[in-house]
Write a protein that holds these residues in place. Structure first.
Motif, PDB file in Angstrom:
ATOM      1  N   CYS A  95       0.852  -1.179   0.000  1.00 22.74           N
ATOM      2  CA  CYS A  95       0.000   0.000   0.000  1.00 22.74           C
ATOM      3  C   CYS A  95       0.888   1.228   0.000  1.00 22.74           C
ATOM      4  O   CYS A  95       2.098   1.126   0.166  1.00 22.74           O
ATOM      5  CB  CYS A  95      -0.929  -0.004   1.216  1.00 22.74           C
ATOM      6  SG  CYS A  95      -0.102   0.257   2.796  1.00 22.74           S
ATOM      7  N   VAL A 120      -3.095  -3.570  -1.956  1.00 23.29           N
ATOM      8  CA  VAL A 120      -4.274  -3.242  -1.144  1.00 23.29           C
ATOM      9  C   VAL A 120      -4.866  -1.978  -1.781  1.00 23.29           C
ATOM     10  O   VAL A 120      -4.409  -0.866  -1.528  1.00 23.29           O
ATOM     11  CB  VAL A 120      -3.908  -3.024   0.338  1.00 23.29           C
ATOM     12  CG1 VAL A 120      -5.164  -2.741   1.160  1.00 23.29           C
ATOM     13  CG2 VAL A 120      -3.144  -4.232   0.893  1.00 23.29           C
ATOM     14  N   THR A 121      -5.887  -2.167  -2.606  1.00 23.98           N
ATOM     15  CA  THR A 121      -6.366  -1.092  -3.478  1.00 23.98           C
ATOM     16  C   THR A 121      -6.998   0.091  -2.755  1.00 23.98           C
ATOM     17  O   THR A 121      -6.986   1.202  -3.274  1.00 23.98           O
ATOM     18  CB  THR A 121      -7.374  -1.637  -4.512  1.00 23.98           C
ATOM     19  OG1 THR A 121      -8.474  -2.229  -3.822  1.00 23.98           O
ATOM     20  CG2 THR A 121      -6.718  -2.655  -5.424  1.00 23.98           C
ATOM     21  N   ASP A 122      -7.539  -0.135  -1.564  1.00 28.79           N
ATOM     22  CA  ASP A 122      -8.164   0.986  -0.858  1.00 28.79           C
ATOM     23  C   ASP A 122      -7.197   1.687   0.090  1.00 28.79           C
ATOM     24  O   ASP A 122      -7.605   2.558   0.854  1.00 28.79           O
ATOM     25  CB  ASP A 122      -9.442   0.552  -0.132  1.00 28.79           C
ATOM     26  CG  ASP A 122      -9.234  -0.590   0.852  1.00 28.79           C
ATOM     27  OD1 ASP A 122      -8.224  -1.319   0.758  1.00 28.79           O
ATOM     28  OD2 ASP A 122     -10.096  -0.759   1.731  1.00 28.79           O
ATOM     29  N   THR A 149      -8.442  -5.834  -0.719  1.00 30.43           N
ATOM     30  CA  THR A 149      -8.816  -4.664   0.076  1.00 30.43           C
ATOM     31  C   THR A 149      -8.528  -4.976   1.539  1.00 30.43           C
ATOM     32  O   THR A 149      -8.337  -6.142   1.904  1.00 30.43           O
ATOM     33  CB  THR A 149     -10.321  -4.342  -0.071  1.00 30.43           C
ATOM     34  OG1 THR A 149     -11.066  -5.444   0.454  1.00 30.43           O
ATOM     35  CG2 THR A 149     -10.695  -4.080  -1.519  1.00 30.43           C
ATOM     36  N   ARG A 150      -8.555  -3.934   2.362  1.00 28.60           N
ATOM     37  CA  ARG A 150      -8.380  -4.146   3.814  1.00 28.60           C
ATOM     38  C   ARG A 150      -9.400  -5.139   4.330  1.00 28.60           C
ATOM     39  O   ARG A 150      -9.068  -6.044   5.092  1.00 28.60           O
ATOM     40  CB  ARG A 150      -8.589  -2.837   4.581  1.00 28.60           C
ATOM     41  CG  ARG A 150      -7.450  -1.895   4.534  1.00 28.60           C
ATOM     42  CD  ARG A 150      -7.821  -0.638   5.276  1.00 28.60           C
ATOM     43  NE  ARG A 150      -8.718   0.148   4.418  1.00 28.60           N
ATOM     44  CZ  ARG A 150      -9.174   1.338   4.711  1.00 28.60           C
ATOM     45  NH1 ARG A 150      -8.889   1.888   5.859  1.00 28.60           N
ATOM     46  NH2 ARG A 150      -9.950   2.007   3.887  1.00 28.60           N
TER      47      ARG A 150
END
Length: 159
Positions: A95, A120-122, A149-150
């Protein structure tokens, strides 16, 4: 699953948004975490000569992590890659800042080292070219396939 979070360049030099710092901080408290911090050394990476700009000479990670690795350019250092290999993890969650540059450079180095990078895209934001990070996420999916994601990771921690 044995995994570690790599926080890429979440430091004052790059003015990360508060939501990103807070999100990384909360997530990193739940999983082993390392970070890169990019510092300027013109003798190592000639940012000023080539771009007319350079990162700070001194800076620090804005989130608490288990280990910080200083780098002088886009990609992670050999010391960081060696450290991750010694951890014997199944994947490295990534991230941080500049999804299509420094984060992507970390992905290539991790991939080449056999360390299974997963974005982790978000918890990533793009450069000034694309603050949404969409370009970097698409490049990541194209090259490495693995994104999460998370929430997906946290479910896996409890499952």
């Amino acid at each position: 699953m044995r995994q570690v979070l790599l926080v890429v360049d979440v430091q004052a030099t790059f003015s990360p948004p508060e939501w990103l710092v807070d999100g990384v901080r909360a997530f990193s408290a739940r999983i082993p975490t390392i970070a890169s911090v990019e510092l300027h050394d013109e003798q190592v990476t000639p940012f000023e000569r080539q771009l007319g700009w350079h990162p700070a000479v001194q800076d620090e990670c804005l989130v608490e992590v288990d280990q910080v690795f200083i780098k002088h350019g886009y990609g992670p250092t050999a010391a960081m890659l060696d450290y991750l290999k010694q951890m014997d993890v199944e994947r490295v969650l990534v991230c941080g800042l500049q999804t299509e540059t420094c984060v992507l450079a970390a992905g290539f180095a991790l991939f080449d080292a056999g360390l299974s990078p997963t974005l982790v895209t978000d918890l990533t934001i793009g450069s000034s070219l694309d603050r949404s990070g969409k370009l970097g996420i698409e490049l990541w999916q194209h090259h490495f396939r693995q994104v999460t994601t998370r929430a997906e990771v946290l479910v896996g921690l409890h499952g």
